[in-house]
Design a protein around this motif. Structure first.
Motif, mmCIF file in Angstrom:
data_model
loop_
_atom_site.group_PDB
_atom_site.id
_atom_site.type_symbol
_atom_site.label_atom_id
_atom_site.label_comp_id
_atom_site.label_asym_id
_atom_site.label_seq_id
_atom_site.Cartn_x
_atom_site.Cartn_y
_atom_site.Cartn_z
ATOM 1 N N THR A 56 -8.307 -6.583 0.603
ATOM 2 C CA THR A 56 -8.384 -5.673 -0.540
ATOM 3 C C THR A 56 -7.565 -4.414 -0.327
ATOM 4 O O THR A 56 -7.444 -3.595 -1.242
ATOM 5 C CB THR A 56 -9.852 -5.277 -0.816
ATOM 6 O OG1 THR A 56 -10.342 -4.498 0.288
ATOM 7 C CG2 THR A 56 -10.724 -6.508 -0.978
ATOM 8 N N ILE A 57 -7.017 -4.248 0.872
ATOM 9 C CA ILE A 57 -6.246 -3.042 1.199
ATOM 10 C C ILE A 57 -4.767 -3.353 1.358
ATOM 11 O O ILE A 57 -3.910 -2.661 0.802
ATOM 12 C CB ILE A 57 -6.794 -2.400 2.494
ATOM 13 C CG1 ILE A 57 -8.265 -1.990 2.298
ATOM 14 C CG2 ILE A 57 -5.942 -1.206 2.911
ATOM 15 C CD1 ILE A 57 -8.925 -1.456 3.552
ATOM 16 N N SER A 59 -1.219 -5.755 1.105
ATOM 17 C CA SER A 59 -0.563 -6.508 0.033
ATOM 18 C C SER A 59 -0.531 -8.002 0.388
ATOM 19 O O SER A 59 0.535 -8.586 0.612
ATOM 20 C CB SER A 59 0.866 -5.982 -0.175
ATOM 21 O OG SER A 59 1.505 -6.664 -1.220
ATOM 22 N N TRP A 86 2.735 0.209 -6.185
ATOM 23 C CA TRP A 86 1.508 1.002 -6.267
ATOM 24 C C TRP A 86 1.835 2.469 -6.504
ATOM 25 O O TRP A 86 2.869 2.979 -6.038
ATOM 26 C CB TRP A 86 0.691 0.864 -4.979
ATOM 27 C CG TRP A 86 0.274 -0.540 -4.660
ATOM 28 C CD1 TRP A 86 0.229 -1.599 -5.506
ATOM 29 C CD2 TRP A 86 -0.137 -1.042 -3.380
ATOM 30 N NE1 TRP A 86 -0.185 -2.733 -4.849
ATOM 31 C CE2 TRP A 86 -0.417 -2.416 -3.541
ATOM 32 C CE3 TRP A 86 -0.300 -0.467 -2.119
ATOM 33 C CZ2 TRP A 86 -0.852 -3.223 -2.486
ATOM 34 C CZ3 TRP A 86 -0.738 -1.263 -1.068
ATOM 35 C CH2 TRP A 86 -1.010 -2.627 -1.259
ATOM 36 N N GLU A 90 -2.668 5.501 -5.157
ATOM 37 C CA GLU A 90 -3.228 4.228 -4.699
ATOM 38 C C GLU A 90 -2.861 3.968 -3.239
ATOM 39 O O GLU A 90 -3.685 3.503 -2.453
ATOM 40 C CB GLU A 90 -2.743 3.071 -5.569
ATOM 41 C CG GLU A 90 -3.370 1.740 -5.184
ATOM 42 C CD GLU A 90 -3.005 0.597 -6.101
ATOM 43 O OE1 GLU A 90 -3.502 -0.530 -5.878
ATOM 44 O OE2 GLU A 90 -2.208 0.817 -7.056
ATOM 45 N N GLU A 93 -5.043 6.239 -1.194
ATOM 46 C CA GLU A 93 -6.429 5.770 -1.190
ATOM 47 C C GLU A 93 -6.608 4.570 -0.273
ATOM 48 O O GLU A 93 -7.565 4.495 0.511
ATOM 49 C CB GLU A 93 -6.852 5.407 -2.618
ATOM 50 C CG GLU A 93 -8.255 4.819 -2.738
ATOM 51 C CD GLU A 93 -9.339 5.767 -2.260
ATOM 52 O OE1 GLU A 93 -10.291 5.273 -1.623
ATOM 53 O OE2 GLU A 93 -9.240 6.987 -2.500
ATOM 54 N N ARG A 94 -5.687 3.626 -0.344
ATOM 55 C CA ARG A 94 -5.789 2.441 0.519
ATOM 56 C C ARG A 94 -5.657 2.824 1.982
ATOM 57 O O ARG A 94 -6.328 2.251 2.839
ATOM 58 C CB ARG A 94 -4.719 1.417 0.124
ATOM 59 C CG ARG A 94 -4.984 0.738 -1.220
ATOM 60 C CD ARG A 94 -3.950 -0.330 -1.500
ATOM 61 N NE ARG A 94 -4.109 -0.915 -2.819
ATOM 62 C CZ ARG A 94 -4.225 -2.231 -3.055
ATOM 63 N NH1 ARG A 94 -4.209 -3.079 -2.045
ATOM 64 N NH2 ARG A 94 -4.353 -2.687 -4.282
ATOM 65 N N TRP A 95 -4.785 3.782 2.280
ATOM 66 C CA TRP A 95 -4.617 4.183 3.676
ATOM 67 C C TRP A 95 -5.889 4.845 4.205
ATOM 68 O O TRP A 95 -6.292 4.588 5.354
ATOM 69 C CB TRP A 95 -3.429 5.121 3.823
ATOM 70 C CG TRP A 95 -3.113 5.383 5.267
ATOM 71 C CD1 TRP A 95 -3.428 6.484 6.004
ATOM 72 C CD2 TRP A 95 -2.465 4.477 6.169
ATOM 73 N NE1 TRP A 95 -3.007 6.332 7.301
ATOM 74 C CE2 TRP A 95 -2.414 5.101 7.426
ATOM 75 C CE3 TRP A 95 -1.919 3.201 6.023
ATOM 76 C CZ2 TRP A 95 -1.847 4.496 8.545
ATOM 77 C CZ3 TRP A 95 -1.352 2.595 7.126
ATOM 78 C CH2 TRP A 95 -1.314 3.229 8.373
ATOM 79 N N GLN A 97 -8.864 4.199 3.161
ATOM 80 C CA GLN A 97 -9.841 3.122 3.344
ATOM 81 C C GLN A 97 -9.615 2.422 4.685
ATOM 82 O O GLN A 97 -10.556 2.001 5.344
ATOM 83 C CB GLN A 97 -9.732 2.104 2.206
ATOM 84 C CG GLN A 97 -10.218 2.588 0.867
ATOM 85 C CD GLN A 97 -10.016 1.551 -0.219
ATOM 86 O OE1 GLN A 97 -10.070 0.354 0.032
ATOM 87 N NE2 GLN A 97 -9.772 2.009 -1.437
ATOM 88 N N LEU A 133 1.449 -1.086 4.780
ATOM 89 C CA LEU A 133 0.490 -1.830 3.952
ATOM 90 C C LEU A 133 1.075 -3.151 3.449
ATOM 91 O O LEU A 133 0.335 -3.995 2.935
ATOM 92 C CB LEU A 133 0.040 -0.966 2.774
ATOM 93 C CG LEU A 133 -0.860 0.218 3.154
ATOM 94 C CD1 LEU A 133 -1.045 1.159 1.971
ATOM 95 C CD2 LEU A 133 -2.211 -0.266 3.668
#
Length: 324
Positions: A56-57, A59, A86, A90, A93-95, A97, A133
C-alpha cells in the motif's frame, strides 16, 4: 557471475518479478527448531503482514507469496515510475508511513504535519523518495530490515539475519507470471507440509481460497494488495484456483496426473504447452534463472545484459506452445 541489480531490474518500465529472500542463520526463520524445541512460527505472520502493508506504500502490486521456514517468495508487478504520478503530499505521506519514527504517536500530530509539509516542499527529498518508492531493492530492504531487527532482539543476538543479496527474476509476460505464481503458491505442497491449498499457511493461495465468494470467483485474477494502475490478469480466478489445485494434487499423486478437460482451454489462451506444464511448475526453481518469457523477450533481456545466453532457454521451449 553476479550481475548488478540495476541491470536485472528495469528502472524505467513496469513489469512482473519473482523475488526470493533467504535466512542465513542455522536456526529456522520460522517453524520449530529441532534442537531447542522453540517455535518461530509467529515470524511468518510478521513477514506476511509486512509484505501486504508495504504494497500500500510502494508502487507495486502483490500477486503471489509464500512464507516458508527459511525463505520467502514474492511475485509482484512493479511500476518504478509510478511515484512520478503521485502528488508531492502523497509522496511525503507514504514516506512517513514507511518511516514514521515517533511521529506515528498521536501526541506528535503537529510535529508530523510539520514534517509532512517540510518533505512536500523539498524538491531534492521528493525526487529521492519518488525513486525509492518505485524501487524493488528498497521494497526488499524495507521488508527485511525490521524483521531482522525484531528477530535478533527476540533471539538476543546480533549480526546478519538474511542473505545480503535477494534473488530477482524477471517475468516477461503474463504467462510467465502465472506459471511462477503457481510455483510459489504450491511451495508448501511440494515441501510436503500439507496437501490442501486451504491449509497452505502464509501463502497467497490460502488467502485467495479462504476469501473467495461467488462474486470473486467470476472475476479475473487481481492483485492481493497494492494498486499501481487498473491492471488484471487474463485468467478468471476460478480457473486459476482450479489449475493450482489440480497441479498440487498431481504433484502428490503423479500417477493420476490427467488434465481435466475443462482446464485445457486455459493453456491455449496462455500459449502454454499443457503436456509440459506439470514438469515446468514442479521443477521451476531448477529450470529457470534470471528471466522467464517467450524467446524473443528472453533475447531482448540477454541483449540488455550484453549476454549471448540466458539459462532456461530449453525449458522455455517446453513451456510455450509458440515462443515467437
Amino acid at each position: 557471475m553476479a550481475i548488478k541489480r540495476s541491470d536485472l531490474i528495469d528502472s524505467q518500465n513496469a513489469g512482473y518479478y519473482h523475488l526470493i529472500s533467504r535466512c542465513v542463520r542455522r536456526a529456522f526463520l520460522c517453524g520449530v527448531d529441532d534442537e531447542t524445541g522453540i517455535s518461530y512460527e509467529h515470524r511468518r505472520a510478521w513477514i506476511e503482514h509486512r509484505i501486504l502493508q508495504l504494497a500500500t506504500i510502494f508502487s507495486i502490486e502483490v500477486y503471489s507469496y509464500a512464507v516458508m521456514h527459511n525463505h520467502y517468495h514474492l511475485v509482484i508487478y512493479s511500476d518504478p515510475l509510478g511515484p512520478c504520478q503521485w502528488s508531492d503530499l502523497e509522496v511525503a505521506e507514504r514516506w512517513l508511513q514507511l518511516f514514521p519514527g515517533k511521529l506515528d504517536n498521536p501526541q506528535f500530530k503537529l510535529q508530523r504535519e510539520l514534517r509532512l509539509q517540510a518533505i512536500a516542499n523539498d524538491e531534492t527529498l521528493l525526487a529521492e523518495y519518488r525513486q525509492r518508492l518505485g524501487s524493488i531493492s528498497w521494497l526488499m530492504r524495507c521488508i527485511n530490515e525490521p524483521i531482522a531487527k525484531r528477530s535478533n532482539q527476540e533471539d538476543f543476538v546480533k549480526g546478519h539475519f538474511w542473505e545480503s543479496r535477494f534473488t530477482s527474476q524477471a517475468l516477461l509476460d503474463e504467462s510467465a507470471a502465472l506459471t511462477c505464481m503457481a510455483y510459489v503458491d504450491l511451495n508448501p505442497i511440494r515441501a510436503g507440509i500439507t496437501d490442501k491449498l486451504e491449509e497452505s499457511d502464509y501463502t497467497s493461495i490460502q488467502s485467495r481460497v479462504c476469501s473467495m465468494t461467488e462474486e470473486t470467483l467470476n472475476q479475473v485474477v487481481e492483485s492481493l494488495a497494492g494498486k499501481v494502475r487498473q491492471r488484471t490478469m487474463v485468467m478468471p480466478l476460478k480457473d486459476y484456483i482450479e489449475l493450482v489445485e489440480w497441479t498440487g494434487q498431481s504433484i502428490i499423486h503423479p500417477d493420476k496426473a490427467t488434465i481435466p478437460t475443462h482446464l485445457k482451454p486455459i493453456f491455449q489462451r496462455l500459449n502454454i504447452n499443457q503436456d509440459n506444464w506439470l514438469n515446468q511448475v514442479n521443477h521451476y526453481g531448477r529450470n529457470y534463472y534470471r528471466a522467464v518469457g517467450p524467446l524473443h523477450l528472453i533475447q531482448s533481456f540477454a541483449d540488455k545484459l550484453k549476454s549471448k545466453w540466458v539459462k532456461g532457454v530449453s525449458s522455455i521451449r517446453h513451456l510455450y506452445l509458440s515462443t515467437t
